[in-house]
Scaffold this motif. Structure first.
Motif, PDB file in Angstrom:
ATOM      1  N   ALA A  63       0.927  -1.350   0.061  1.00 37.39           N
ATOM      2  CA  ALA A  63      -0.033  -0.152  -0.004  1.00 37.39           C
ATOM      3  C   ALA A  63       0.608   1.185  -0.138  1.00 37.39           C
ATOM      4  N   HIS A 101      -2.365  -3.012  -7.795  1.00 38.53           N
ATOM      5  CA  HIS A 101      -3.671  -2.556  -7.082  1.00 38.53           C
ATOM      6  C   HIS A 101      -4.727  -3.801  -7.240  1.00 38.53           C
ATOM      7  N   HIS A 153      -6.469  -5.703  -3.879  1.00 42.67           N
ATOM      8  CA  HIS A 153      -7.727  -5.663  -3.257  1.00 42.67           C
ATOM      9  C   HIS A 153      -7.984  -7.333  -3.295  1.00 42.67           C
ATOM     10  N   ARG A 196      -2.917   8.742  -2.595  1.00 39.65           N
ATOM     11  CA  ARG A 196      -3.199   7.487  -3.141  1.00 39.65           C
ATOM     12  C   ARG A 196      -2.687   6.415  -2.075  1.00 39.65           C
ATOM     13  N   HIS A 222      -4.915   3.543   0.790  1.00 37.51           N
ATOM     14  CA  HIS A 222      -4.447   2.155   0.884  1.00 37.51           C
ATOM     15  C   HIS A 222      -3.857   1.771   2.201  1.00 37.51           C
ATOM     16  N   LEU A 260      -6.578   1.606   4.589  1.00 38.37           N
ATOM     17  CA  LEU A 260      -7.567   0.793   4.188  1.00 38.37           C
ATOM     18  C   LEU A 260      -6.989  -0.884   5.116  1.00 38.37           C
ATOM     19  N   HIS A 276     -13.673   3.618   0.444  1.00 40.81           N
ATOM     20  CA  HIS A 276     -12.717   3.698  -0.665  1.00 40.81           C
ATOM     21  C   HIS A 276     -13.476   3.630  -1.984  1.00 40.81           C
TER      22      HIS A 276
END
Length: 214
Positions: free
Chosen positions: A105, A122, A126, A170, A174, A177, A196
């Protein structure tokens, strides 16, 4: 050859090299890739099932236009699936997996890396967040949704790449998150995913202002 043609055409569509709304003949696409008609035809069938092209039998193929209703539909489905999976995944991820995701991240914030440079990572990021609680069908459906939304994200976030502050944001988004998942609290993880997705949808909506769409 079919896999190669599918991968190359998908990559060109998602990167915007084959622009939304543009029309191509089978001969033109075969010439671009220096591949015969048969694998191109099969590749287009696969890409049509992913919502990336519209085939016109006996005529040409149109790169699927960007569409406001489609974008809303993609994110409506993602909001239905991802927060629910996140609730279960946050208690299954190991500390070692979260540490690795944290490092990844942070890398998203490197100024030299634009959206085109980080997108494959990316996607994997996820997927790794949700994978411990995701079934094969969850992953199959999410992959289809991620691919369908990728053009909007690439265009929208690509416009922000010249701003150094966007790269920092950015990366932080992340990292935050991962922190939501590290809390091991299902509500916190679900809320992190929802926040998000909301920001990504707003950026993607902004992309429709200047891009060809139906």
């Amino acid at each position: 050859m079919v896999d190669q043609a599918t991968d190359e055409l998908r990559r060109a569509i998602l990167a915007g090299t084959l622009a939304p709304g543009e029309e191509y003949s089978l001969r033109e696409l075969a010439g671009m890739l220096d591949i015969s008609f048969i694998p191109i035809r099969e590749a287009l069938r696969i890409l049509e099932s992913e919502g990336l092209v519209i085939s016109r039998p006996g005529r040409s193929t149109v790169i699927a236009p960007l569409d406001l209703d489609d974008l809303h539909g993609i994110y409506r489905l993602r909001r239905t699936l991802e927060p629910e999976i996140a609730r279960r995944s946050c208690v299954l991820l190991t500390d070692e997996e979260l540490d690795a995701l944290d490092a990844q991240a942070a890398g998203f914030g490197i100024r030299e890396h634009g959206m085109a440079d980080i997108y494959e990572g990316h996607h994997a990021f996820h997927l790794a967040l949700l994978a411990p609680a995701a079934t094969t069908w969850d992953i199959r459906i999410l992959t289809t949704l991620w691919r369908a939304g990728e053009r909007y994200i690439r265009i929208g976030f690509g416009k922000l790449d010249p701003d150094p502050a966007e790269h920092e944001r950015r990366g932080k988004a992340h990292v935050d998150l991962v922190a939501a998942f590290r809390s091991r609290d299902p509500d916190t993880a679900a809320a992190g995913i929802e926040e998000h997705l909301s920001r990504n949808e707003r950026i993607a909506l902004g992309a429709l202002g200047d891009a060809p769409h139906s």
